[in-house]
Design an enzyme around this catalytic site. Sequence first.
Site, PDB file in Angstrom:
ATOM      1  N   ASN A 174       0.873  -1.167   0.000  1.00 23.94           N
ATOM      2  CA  ASN A 174       0.000   0.000   0.000  1.00 23.94           C
ATOM      3  C   ASN A 174       0.915   1.224   0.000  1.00 23.94           C
ATOM      4  O   ASN A 174       1.495   1.553   1.022  1.00 23.94           O
ATOM      5  CB  ASN A 174      -0.897  -0.021   1.242  1.00 23.94           C
ATOM      6  CG  ASN A 174      -1.728   1.247   1.378  1.00 23.94           C
ATOM      7  OD1 ASN A 174      -1.762   2.086   0.478  1.00 23.94           O
ATOM      8  ND2 ASN A 174      -2.397   1.399   2.516  1.00 23.94           N
ATOM      9  N   TRP A 175       1.009   1.838  -1.153  1.00 21.87           N
ATOM     10  CA  TRP A 175       1.944   2.965  -1.278  1.00 21.87           C
ATOM     11  C   TRP A 175       1.466   4.211  -0.547  1.00 21.87           C
ATOM     12  O   TRP A 175       2.217   5.146  -0.345  1.00 21.87           O
ATOM     13  CB  TRP A 175       2.154   3.309  -2.760  1.00 21.87           C
ATOM     14  CG  TRP A 175       2.926   2.289  -3.538  1.00 21.87           C
ATOM     15  CD1 TRP A 175       3.379   1.072  -3.097  1.00 21.87           C
ATOM     16  CD2 TRP A 175       3.350   2.395  -4.906  1.00 21.87           C
ATOM     17  NE1 TRP A 175       4.049   0.422  -4.103  1.00 21.87           N
ATOM     18  CE2 TRP A 175       4.050   1.218  -5.229  1.00 21.87           C
ATOM     19  CE3 TRP A 175       3.203   3.377  -5.887  1.00 21.87           C
ATOM     20  CZ2 TRP A 175       4.603   0.988  -6.492  1.00 21.87           C
ATOM     21  CZ3 TRP A 175       3.742   3.146  -7.143  1.00 21.87           C
ATOM     22  CH2 TRP A 175       4.441   1.974  -7.435  1.00 21.87           C
ATOM     23  N   LYS A 176       0.176   4.255  -0.217  1.00 20.36           N
ATOM     24  CA  LYS A 176      -0.429   5.447   0.402  1.00 20.36           C
ATOM     25  C   LYS A 176      -0.189   6.661  -0.494  1.00 20.36           C
ATOM     26  O   LYS A 176      -0.157   6.510  -1.706  1.00 20.36           O
ATOM     27  CB  LYS A 176       0.108   5.619   1.829  1.00 20.36           C
ATOM     28  CG  LYS A 176      -0.051   4.326   2.646  1.00 20.36           C
ATOM     29  CD  LYS A 176       0.151   4.497   4.110  1.00 20.36           C
ATOM     30  CE  LYS A 176      -0.086   3.164   4.805  1.00 20.36           C
ATOM     31  NZ  LYS A 176       0.020   3.234   6.257  1.00 20.36           N
ATOM     32  N   HIS A 182      -9.523   1.285   4.998  1.00 18.35           N
ATOM     33  CA  HIS A 182      -8.246   1.491   5.686  1.00 18.35           C
ATOM     34  C   HIS A 182      -8.453   2.476   6.833  1.00 18.35           C
ATOM     35  O   HIS A 182      -9.235   3.424   6.713  1.00 18.35           O
ATOM     36  CB  HIS A 182      -7.200   2.021   4.697  1.00 18.35           C
ATOM     37  CG  HIS A 182      -5.817   1.968   5.252  1.00 18.35           C
ATOM     38  ND1 HIS A 182      -5.351   2.900   6.155  1.00 18.35           N
ATOM     39  CD2 HIS A 182      -4.816   1.070   5.077  1.00 18.35           C
ATOM     40  CE1 HIS A 182      -4.105   2.577   6.491  1.00 18.35           C
ATOM     41  NE2 HIS A 182      -3.759   1.471   5.848  1.00 18.35           N
ATOM     42  N   GLU A 236      -6.769   4.863   7.822  1.00 18.99           N
ATOM     43  CA  GLU A 236      -6.508   6.265   7.471  1.00 18.99           C
ATOM     44  C   GLU A 236      -7.723   6.879   6.783  1.00 18.99           C
ATOM     45  O   GLU A 236      -8.042   8.052   6.992  1.00 18.99           O
ATOM     46  CB  GLU A 236      -5.243   6.350   6.599  1.00 18.99           C
ATOM     47  CG  GLU A 236      -3.996   6.083   7.442  1.00 18.99           C
ATOM     48  CD  GLU A 236      -2.833   5.453   6.690  1.00 18.99           C
ATOM     49  OE1 GLU A 236      -2.815   5.488   5.453  1.00 18.99           O
ATOM     50  OE2 GLU A 236      -1.938   4.918   7.372  1.00 18.99           O
ATOM     51  N   GLU A 293      -5.256  -4.684  10.534  1.00 16.02           N
ATOM     52  CA  GLU A 293      -4.200  -3.695  10.757  1.00 16.02           C
ATOM     53  C   GLU A 293      -4.454  -2.954  12.067  1.00 16.02           C
ATOM     54  O   GLU A 293      -5.250  -2.002  12.104  1.00 16.02           O
ATOM     55  CB  GLU A 293      -4.176  -2.679   9.612  1.00 16.02           C
ATOM     56  CG  GLU A 293      -3.954  -3.298   8.254  1.00 16.02           C
ATOM     57  CD  GLU A 293      -3.372  -2.291   7.269  1.00 16.02           C
ATOM     58  OE1 GLU A 293      -2.356  -2.613   6.664  1.00 16.02           O
ATOM     59  OE2 GLU A 293      -3.930  -1.181   7.127  1.00 16.02           O
ATOM     60  N   GLY A 319       2.802   2.344  10.725  1.00 11.61           N
ATOM     61  CA  GLY A 319       3.786   3.409  10.563  1.00 11.61           C
ATOM     62  C   GLY A 319       4.502   3.790  11.843  1.00 11.61           C
ATOM     63  O   GLY A 319       5.151   4.823  11.914  1.00 11.61           O
ATOM     64  N   SER A 326       3.660  -2.173  10.201  1.00 11.34           N
ATOM     65  CA  SER A 326       5.108  -2.274  10.397  1.00 11.34           C
ATOM     66  C   SER A 326       5.681  -3.636   9.998  1.00 11.34           C
ATOM     67  O   SER A 326       6.594  -4.144  10.653  1.00 11.34           O
ATOM     68  CB  SER A 326       5.485  -1.920  11.845  1.00 11.34           C
ATOM     69  OG  SER A 326       5.100  -0.589  12.138  1.00 11.34           O
ATOM     70  N   GLY A 328       2.933  -1.118   4.217  1.00 16.94           N
ATOM     71  CA  GLY A 328       2.970   0.316   3.908  1.00 16.94           C
ATOM     72  C   GLY A 328       4.385   0.771   3.593  1.00 16.94           C
ATOM     73  O   GLY A 328       4.888   0.578   2.487  1.00 16.94           O
ATOM     74  N   GLY A 329       5.040   1.360   4.575  1.00 15.70           N
ATOM     75  CA  GLY A 329       6.362   1.964   4.379  1.00 15.70           C
ATOM     76  C   GLY A 329       7.358   1.092   3.631  1.00 15.70           C
ATOM     77  O   GLY A 329       8.048   1.567   2.712  1.00 15.70           O
TER      78      GLY A 329
HETATM   79  P1  13P Z   1       3.170   0.378   7.617  1.00 19.17           P
HETATM   80  O1  13P Z   1       3.661  -0.901   6.998  1.00 19.17           O
HETATM   81  O2  13P Z   1       3.912   1.573   7.118  1.00 19.17           O
HETATM   82  O3  13P Z   1       3.085   0.290   9.098  1.00 19.17           O
HETATM   83  O4  13P Z   1       1.666   0.591   7.077  1.00 19.17           O
HETATM   84  C1  13P Z   1       0.757  -0.439   7.200  1.00 19.17           C
HETATM   85  C2  13P Z   1      -0.465  -0.086   6.431  1.00 19.17           C
HETATM   86  O5  13P Z   1      -1.207   0.803   6.810  1.00 19.17           O
HETATM   87  C3  13P Z   1      -0.730  -0.804   5.184  1.00 19.17           C
HETATM   88  O6  13P Z   1      -1.990  -0.553   4.704  1.00 19.17           O
END
Ligand code: 13P
Length: 248
Positions: free
Chosen positions: A9-11, A94, A96, A166, A172, A212, A233-234
């Site tokens: 997930n590149w966000k 998600h 967010e 999640e 993050g 993470s 994510g990251g």
């Molecule tokens: P991180 O891997 O950066 O913690 O993000 C997880 C996430 O929200 C994937 O959708």
Amino acid sequence: MRRKVVAGNWKMNMTPTQAKVLVKSLADEVKGAEAEVIYCVPAIDITTVADAIRSTDVKLGAENMYYEEKGAYTGEVSPEMLVDAGVQYIIIGHSERRQLFNEDDTVVNKKVLKALEHDLTPIICCGETLEQREAGVALPFIEGQIKAALEGVTAEQIKKSLIAYEPIWAIGTGKVATTEQAQEVCAAIRGVLGNIYDKETAEEVHILYGGSVKPDNAKAIFEQPDIDGGLVGGASLTLDFAKIVNYK
Ligand code: 13P
């Protein structure tokens, strides 16, 4: 036997130019991977990434879509647009989107149903806050999220969908849930699916962990019996993603 799935997930990261470079640099590393690999990318990157992964096994996902077919919804992207551009997966619910853009369970459910109507595979996200975990209400809260998201979803449709657990406190933050915590919740989610549908159906659903995930913890997490891969994510923005894909 459920095949592992590793979705990035590149966000809100990666310009189209950067996206092209990243996908190219990952290409050889994820080629022939045992796990299903999905890049979920910002809308502006979809065309670029669709071109860059053509004739590979990597699948394309989007991070958001609206639940209406078309019309006066300035700034939104429709399921038909995504499908036409080569998208097969869509992240829905998600944390967010829930926290920053006020998407509630009703919106999540509408999006899930609309995605399925268009043969887009939803990656349905759920997860508790730190306060909820500490108050001991994580499991009932997640059960509520799952039930609401799946209102009107048939057994055949859920089998083709993915669920991502999640924990918000692990996103993050570098704070990863322990393998026991992640397994406990993913098993509980499978139990909820068993209650809504039946055990056999629940066994077919892919449940991912997100929060993470890094190369050094992926193996332990993905080897849990009810965890079928990760939503990353990251670490999906670097070559670390390939290490996670090839976690074995
Ligand atoms: P991180 O891997 O950066 O913690 O993000 C997880 C996430 O929200 C994937 O959708």
